[in-house]
Design a protein around this motif. Sequence first.
Motif, short mmCIF file in Angstrom:
data_model
loop_
_atom_site.label_atom_id
_atom_site.label_comp_id
_atom_site.label_asym_id
_atom_site.label_seq_id
_atom_site.Cartn_x
_atom_site.Cartn_y
_atom_site.Cartn_z
N GLN A 392 34.78 22.29 -9.38
CA GLN A 392 33.84 21.20 -9.61
C GLN A 392 34.20 20.41 -10.86
OE1 GLN A 392 29.98 22.96 -9.66
NE2 GLN A 392 29.95 23.45 -7.47
N ILE A 393 34.52 21.17 -11.96
CA ILE A 393 34.89 20.49 -13.21
C ILE A 393 36.15 19.65 -13.02
CG2 ILE A 393 35.66 20.89 -15.58
CD1 ILE A 393 33.86 23.43 -15.50
N PHE A 394 37.13 20.23 -12.30
CA PHE A 394 38.38 19.51 -12.06
C PHE A 394 38.14 18.24 -11.24
CE2 PHE A 394 42.84 18.98 -11.78
CZ PHE A 394 43.09 18.54 -10.49
N ASP A 395 37.24 18.35 -10.20
CA ASP A 395 36.95 17.17 -9.40
C ASP A 395 36.30 16.08 -10.22
OD1 ASP A 395 36.09 19.25 -6.56
OD2 ASP A 395 38.01 18.38 -7.16
N LEU A 396 35.36 16.49 -11.09
CA LEU A 396 34.71 15.50 -11.95
C LEU A 396 35.71 14.83 -12.89
CD1 LEU A 396 31.44 17.43 -12.80
CD2 LEU A 396 31.62 15.38 -11.41
N LYS A 397 36.58 15.65 -13.51
CA LYS A 397 37.59 15.07 -14.41
C LYS A 397 38.55 14.15 -13.66
CE LYS A 397 37.63 18.72 -17.87
NZ LYS A 397 38.42 19.78 -18.52
N GLN A 398 38.90 14.55 -12.43
CA GLN A 398 39.80 13.71 -11.64
C GLN A 398 39.16 12.38 -11.30
OE1 GLN A 398 42.84 14.80 -11.07
NE2 GLN A 398 43.49 12.92 -10.07
N GLU A 399 37.85 12.44 -10.91
CA GLU A 399 37.14 11.19 -10.64
C GLU A 399 37.09 10.30 -11.88
OE1 GLU A 399 34.09 12.99 -7.23
OE2 GLU A 399 33.34 12.27 -9.14
N LEU A 400 36.83 10.94 -13.04
CA LEU A 400 36.76 10.17 -14.28
C LEU A 400 38.10 9.50 -14.59
CD1 LEU A 400 34.79 11.12 -17.37
CD2 LEU A 400 37.11 10.36 -17.71
N ARG A 457 26.93 13.90 -15.80
CA ARG A 457 27.40 15.04 -15.02
C ARG A 457 28.23 16.00 -15.87
NH1 ARG A 457 29.95 12.88 -9.54
NH2 ARG A 457 29.89 15.12 -9.06
N ILE A 458 29.04 15.42 -16.78
CA ILE A 458 29.87 16.26 -17.65
C ILE A 458 29.00 17.07 -18.60
CG2 ILE A 458 31.54 16.14 -19.55
CD1 ILE A 458 32.79 13.77 -17.97
N PHE A 459 27.91 16.43 -19.14
CA PHE A 459 27.01 17.17 -20.04
C PHE A 459 26.38 18.35 -19.32
CE2 PHE A 459 26.39 13.09 -22.63
CZ PHE A 459 27.41 13.45 -23.49
N LYS A 460 25.97 18.12 -18.05
CA LYS A 460 25.38 19.23 -17.29
C LYS A 460 26.38 20.37 -17.12
CE LYS A 460 22.17 16.32 -14.68
NZ LYS A 460 21.80 15.82 -13.33
N MET A 461 27.63 20.00 -16.73
CA MET A 461 28.64 21.03 -16.53
C MET A 461 29.01 21.71 -17.85
SD MET A 461 29.08 21.02 -13.34
CE MET A 461 30.45 22.13 -13.27
N GLN A 464 26.43 24.35 -18.57
CA GLN A 464 26.72 25.58 -17.82
C GLN A 464 27.91 26.32 -18.41
OE1 GLN A 464 27.24 24.41 -13.78
NE2 GLN A 464 25.12 23.72 -13.50
N ARG A 465 28.94 25.53 -18.84
CA ARG A 465 30.11 26.18 -19.41
C ARG A 465 29.78 26.90 -20.71
NH1 ARG A 465 33.75 24.69 -23.08
NH2 ARG A 465 32.87 22.60 -23.29
N ILE A 466 28.89 26.29 -21.53
CA ILE A 466 28.50 26.93 -22.80
C ILE A 466 27.77 28.23 -22.53
CG2 ILE A 466 26.95 26.65 -24.78
CD1 ILE A 466 27.75 23.62 -24.64
N GLN A 467 26.90 28.23 -21.52
CA GLN A 467 26.21 29.48 -21.18
C GLN A 467 27.20 30.57 -20.79
OE1 GLN A 467 23.37 28.52 -18.18
NE2 GLN A 467 22.03 27.31 -19.56
N LEU A 468 28.18 30.16 -19.94
CA LEU A 468 29.17 31.16 -19.53
C LEU A 468 30.01 31.63 -20.71
CD1 LEU A 468 30.37 29.45 -16.24
CD2 LEU A 468 29.00 31.52 -16.42
N GLU A 469 30.35 30.72 -21.64
CA GLU A 469 31.13 31.13 -22.81
C GLU A 469 30.35 32.08 -23.70
OE1 GLU A 469 32.31 27.60 -24.74
OE2 GLU A 469 34.00 27.20 -23.36
N GLU A 470 29.06 31.87 -23.82
CA GLU A 470 28.24 32.80 -24.61
C GLU A 470 28.26 34.20 -23.99
OE1 GLU A 470 24.45 31.02 -24.83
OE2 GLU A 470 25.00 29.57 -26.39
N GLU A 471 28.20 34.23 -22.64
CA GLU A 471 28.25 35.54 -21.98
C GLU A 471 29.61 36.20 -22.14
OE1 GLU A 471 27.13 34.82 -18.01
OE2 GLU A 471 25.01 34.47 -18.44
#
Length: 674
Positions: A392-400, A457-461, A464-471
């Motif tokens: 999902q992140i890669f698709d968003l970056k590709q679109e950007l 959309r990037i802020f939302k992702m 989520q990424r920050i939450q995963l990094e904390e874990e």
Amino acid sequence: MEDFRRTYLRLCKDGGVEPQESVVAQLQENRAAQGSRLDLSGQSLSADTCSVLAKVLQKDTIFTEVSLSDCMLSEEGATVLLAGLFGNATVKVLDLKGNNLRSKGAEVLGRLLARNKTLRRLVLEWNALGVWEEAFSLFCEGLASNSVLTHLDLRNNQIHHHGASELGLALKHNNTLEALDLRWNNIGLLGGRSLLEALQKNQSIVQLEMAGNNIPSDTLRALEQTTGHNTDRQSTLRENRSRSQVLGKEIHKLKEEKGQQFLSLMETIDRQREEMGRSSRSTSAQIGQLQEALNERKSAVNSLTAKLQMTEAALALSDQKNHNMGELLTRVKAEKEDLRERQSRERKKEQEDSALREGKLLREIHNLTETNVQLRSKVEEMERRCKSQQQQIFDLKQELTNSTAELKLRLAQTEERLEIEKRRSKQALEDMDSLRQKEVEHVTRHLEESERALQERIFKMEGQRIQLEEELSKAKAACVTERAQAEEELGRVRTQVRLEEQEHVSTLEEKLRLVRSSLQEVQHHCSQQKQTISELQVKNSQQSIEMDSLRRRIEELQQGLSGKDQEKVAEVSRVRVELQEQIGHLHAERTAQGGLKEKISALEREIKVLSSSHREALLDKESEMTSMLEKLRLREAEIQRMREDEAQRASYLQSAILAYVQGSPLGHYSSPKK
């Protein structure tokens, strides 16, 4: 330029075609500039105008560069215009950027490359040649048969891996192309491999641009290495050509000097003959009075024969020295063969040591893989989730990136159009500025809106990424110790490899030093031989001086030798034969010295070959070291990723257990008490 404009207007009139005012104005500007470039960029050329320009370009014109970028050429106009350049012998640069050339354009370009013999640079940026496979294969066939083109620009042509394979086949047969630009296509892994295979056989390409093609980094590095080898090879070829030219000039000079010496000898002989004739005519009346002078002359001839015997002895000594030099050369060759055998043995030992080291590393890696097999089964579920989020992140970056690239291209196109419109007329500047501002505002608004949406959309992702990094940070602490141990082991292995490489380099430097010392000895022997040659030349000059004095004395004696002309002629001929024999011996000695020089040059070439082989061996070792380090780095990355995935899975299991405990019956019983 005025003739070109007149022929264009005349052909338009003959064919009943209305000449375009923009083309006529551009030709007027080119005539004022008086340049050798035909620039029709941004002009929308019709099919009739293209046919007229093709008829004009069929003849040899003054233009060496033709620019037709962003001309919106149709299929018919492009085919007619390119067909006009088949027999042109003056145009060296052709720019067809942004004309959306398709299947017919690719076919005509292939025929143009096969027939034209002067085109050096071809720009085909922003076209669609790679969409049609058959047409692009015909274009590649024309490129394979071309022997003049040096620069080719194929950026943004939608070339995929099939087109890259066809292009690779063309590059295997082409040996003149030096620069190839394939940026921003869709070549991929398979296309990169086919191009790498082609470049291993091609030795002319020294500049290759492959950015934006989804090619792995190791393939890109391999392509850069092959182009670097081609640059080194071409530099060595240039050096060899320059050296051969210098040697040819020196040989030509030596031949001229020898010819001049031969001519001078023939002139001296002719002069001597004339003087002999004069003296014979003048001394015909004085026969009986100079018999005593004849006896003195005989004694002088005897002294000459003694001197000739001395010169023959000196020549024998020089032959002995040449023989000694030949023995020295055979010894040097034997020493070189011994050095080659030692080097082959050392290489075999190094290969065996490297095989043992690789075996040890493979055992360690096998042990690590066995320990990680158990962890992989637990990590698969977490990998699926991470992969989905990463996708999902890669698709968003590709679109950007795609949107930003499209917007930048639109801005560049609008700016180019505005510059062209500024050239046309100064009166419409204000209107064009207002239109440009409106277009820029519209584009910037669209860009800001798209950037805002994408940033949300990037802020939302990112949340989520920050939450995963904390874990994940909780689980990284446990992996730090294991990573430190692995890094220590890798450091030890790297230090061992570096020490071994340093030892190998020192041995190679010692061998080079020995070869240089042997070369210095050979040069010393050559200098000694040159010194002996100079001594012989000095002796020859002294003998020539003595011969001149003797000739003067002979002339004085010949004035009183009129009665015995036949005996005098016989004796003079005998002396001349002896002199010619002496000259022949000197020529033979000079040829022997030339042979020695050739042997010395052969030894120097062999030394250069040995040094180049040493360099190649060093480069191979360095490439092996880099590949081993890359493998170790990839293995470390895999281990770290597996550990992180395991820690993440452990955190998920912990959270699931906590959720299960909170939802158990004990939790239900405890709630009423509260």
